[in-house]
Design a protein around this motif. Structure first.
Motif, PDB file in Angstrom:
ATOM      1  N   THR A  87       0.827  -1.204   0.000  1.00 46.84           N
ATOM      2  CA  THR A  87       0.000   0.000   0.000  1.00 46.84           C
ATOM      3  C   THR A  87       0.862   1.255   0.000  1.00 46.84           C
ATOM      4  O   THR A  87       1.975   1.274   0.522  1.00 46.84           O
ATOM      5  CB  THR A  87      -0.902   0.062   1.247  1.00 46.84           C
TER       6      THR A  87
ATOM      7  N   GLY B 273      -9.215   3.090  -5.640  1.00 47.77           N
ATOM      8  CA  GLY B 273      -7.798   2.881  -5.375  1.00 47.77           C
ATOM      9  C   GLY B 273      -7.501   3.116  -3.903  1.00 47.77           C
ATOM     10  O   GLY B 273      -6.600   3.861  -3.549  1.00 47.77           O
ATOM     11  N   THR B 274      -8.235   2.440  -3.050  1.00 47.40           N
ATOM     12  CA  THR B 274      -8.239   2.769  -1.620  1.00 47.40           C
ATOM     13  C   THR B 274      -6.931   2.486  -0.904  1.00 47.40           C
ATOM     14  O   THR B 274      -6.630   3.101   0.111  1.00 47.40           O
ATOM     15  CB  THR B 274      -9.398   2.042  -0.916  1.00 47.40           C
ATOM     16  N   GLY B 275      -6.101   1.552  -1.395  1.00 48.02           N
ATOM     17  CA  GLY B 275      -4.837   1.254  -0.725  1.00 48.02           C
ATOM     18  C   GLY B 275      -5.060   0.770   0.695  1.00 48.02           C
ATOM     19  O   GLY B 275      -5.746  -0.222   0.934  1.00 48.02           O
TER      20      GLY B 275
ATOM     21  N   ASP C 276     -10.075  -1.418  -5.027  1.00 50.78           N
ATOM     22  CA  ASP C 276      -8.653  -1.458  -5.368  1.00 50.78           C
ATOM     23  C   ASP C 276      -8.419  -2.666  -6.264  1.00 50.78           C
ATOM     24  O   ASP C 276      -9.063  -3.708  -6.092  1.00 50.78           O
ATOM     25  CB  ASP C 276      -7.774  -1.557  -4.112  1.00 50.78           C
TER      26      ASP C 276
ATOM     27  N   ARG D  94     -12.815  -5.608  -5.105  1.00 54.18           N
ATOM     28  CA  ARG D  94     -11.637  -5.644  -5.963  1.00 54.18           C
ATOM     29  C   ARG D  94     -12.019  -5.262  -7.385  1.00 54.18           C
ATOM     30  O   ARG D  94     -12.982  -5.777  -7.951  1.00 54.18           O
ATOM     31  CB  ARG D  94     -11.003  -7.046  -5.942  1.00 54.18           C
TER      32      ARG D  94
ATOM     33  N   ASP E  85     -10.525  -2.402 -10.893  1.00 55.53           N
ATOM     34  CA  ASP E  85      -9.708  -1.279 -11.350  1.00 55.53           C
ATOM     35  C   ASP E  85     -10.584  -0.040 -11.499  1.00 55.53           C
ATOM     36  O   ASP E  85     -11.473   0.011 -12.353  1.00 55.53           O
ATOM     37  CB  ASP E  85      -9.061  -1.663 -12.685  1.00 55.53           C
TER      38      ASP E  85
ATOM     39  N   SER F  16     -10.820   9.962  -4.935  1.00 56.25           N
ATOM     40  CA  SER F  16      -9.686   9.118  -5.277  1.00 56.25           C
ATOM     41  C   SER F  16      -8.373   9.880  -5.124  1.00 56.25           C
ATOM     42  O   SER F  16      -8.304  11.072  -5.431  1.00 56.25           O
ATOM     43  CB  SER F  16      -9.793   8.602  -6.718  1.00 56.25           C
TER      44      SER F  16
ATOM     45  N   ALA G 245       0.940   2.450  -7.602  1.00 54.01           N
ATOM     46  CA  ALA G 245       0.199   3.430  -6.811  1.00 54.01           C
ATOM     47  C   ALA G 245       0.788   4.824  -6.928  1.00 54.01           C
ATOM     48  O   ALA G 245       0.249   5.776  -6.361  1.00 54.01           O
ATOM     49  CB  ALA G 245       0.171   3.005  -5.343  1.00 54.01           C
TER      50      ALA G 245
END
Length: 277
Positions: free
Chosen positions: A88, A118-120, A141, A166, A168, A183, A207
């Motif tokens: 992450t 794209g929460t990481g 993510d 999950r 993209d 985001s 990332a």
């Protein structure tokens, strides 16, 4: 006979010649399993061998460039204590500006739907979920490993109004619509020399970088987000200090209104936002 066991102050003094003092304090506190503030009140305490060995190992890795957050396994963000791993991005203080701007556009006492793309580690999604308990927050993510960290962070912080998927960017949103999409996508240009410097060397490249100008992910989000926004719904994007004009142009071309760029605490362009008509 006087003990030769090093004291807290001795270890910090020697470590400060190798790395930043604040980093040394964090790492020693972690090795001792104490909060950093404890060190000041116990500067003359002796440090036993096992803790010294843990600290020396962490010190060597930090001197070689590994980020403190990865070495300690945690990073503070907003009011959260987040677990972070090399899967992450390390949450940064400037991203709290994105959270502030999102909260200003969400009702405090009514249900709403929010997506974080794209929460990481889950930083943005969980900060919003904590401050807006009536919100349903969906965090996406593409990385399975990152999502596992985000799920663990929701549990770690006792947050139960966030869900993780999950996919993209907008792909994981299906046909759902949201009142706000936020985001912090990758926005560094491929080949940027900063990617080979400092902590960035150890963070996940996907990332950080996105295309020759850093805007590939942002272009895709701006293109796809309108189909997932409720009428008058907001899109908020974090970006680089010199990308505000370009992101505003992308949003305007995609039909967003009330487009504006907001600065971070240092006065640099940081978040561009726009509203679906």
């Amino acid at each position: 006979m006087q003990s030769t066991t090093p004291r807290v102050r001795d270890l910090l003094q020697r470590a400060s010649a190798m790395i930043e003092r604040v980093d040394a304090e964090w790492l020693l506190a972690h090795a001792l399993d104490r909060p950093p503030g404890w060190l000041w009140a116990h500067a003359d305490d002796a440090v036993e061998a096992a803790a010294r060995e843990r600290f020396e190992a962490l010190l060597s890795r930090r001197a070689a460039g590994e980020p403190v957050a990865y070495l300690s396994g945690t990073q503070g963000f907003w009011s959260l204590d987040l677990r972070v791993t090399p899967a992450t991005l390390i949450p940064r203080p400037e991203t709290e500006r994105l959270v502030e701007l999102a909260l200003a556009r969400l009702p405090a006492d009514a249900p709403c739907r929010v997506a974080d793309l794209g929460t990481g580690s889950g930083a943005i999604a969980l900060a919003i979920a904590r401050e807006r308990p009536m919100a349903a927050v969906v965090a996406t993510d593409a990385s399975k490993a990152a999502l596992a960290v985000a799920v663990a962070n929701a549990q770690r912080n006792g947050i139960d109004n966030a869900w993780f998927r999950r996919g993209d960017w907008c792909e994981a949103l299906g046909r759902e619509r949201f009142d706000l999409i936020a985001s912090n996508p990758p926005y560094i240009a491929l080949g940027d020399p900063h990617l080979g410097q400092g902590d960035l060397r150890h963070e996940p490249p996907d990332a950080l970088a996105s295309g020759s100008d850093g805007l590939d992910a942002i272009r895709r989000i701006v293109r796809d987000a309108p189909a997932h926004l409720a009428p008058a719904g907001w899109l908020l994007l974090e970006h680089g200090w010199d990308q505000g004009e370009a992101v505003r142009a992308l949003m305007a071309a995609a039909g967003f209104v009330d487009v504006a760029t907001e600065p971070d605490l240092e006065g640099r362009d940081r978040v561009t936002l726009g509203r679906r008509p």
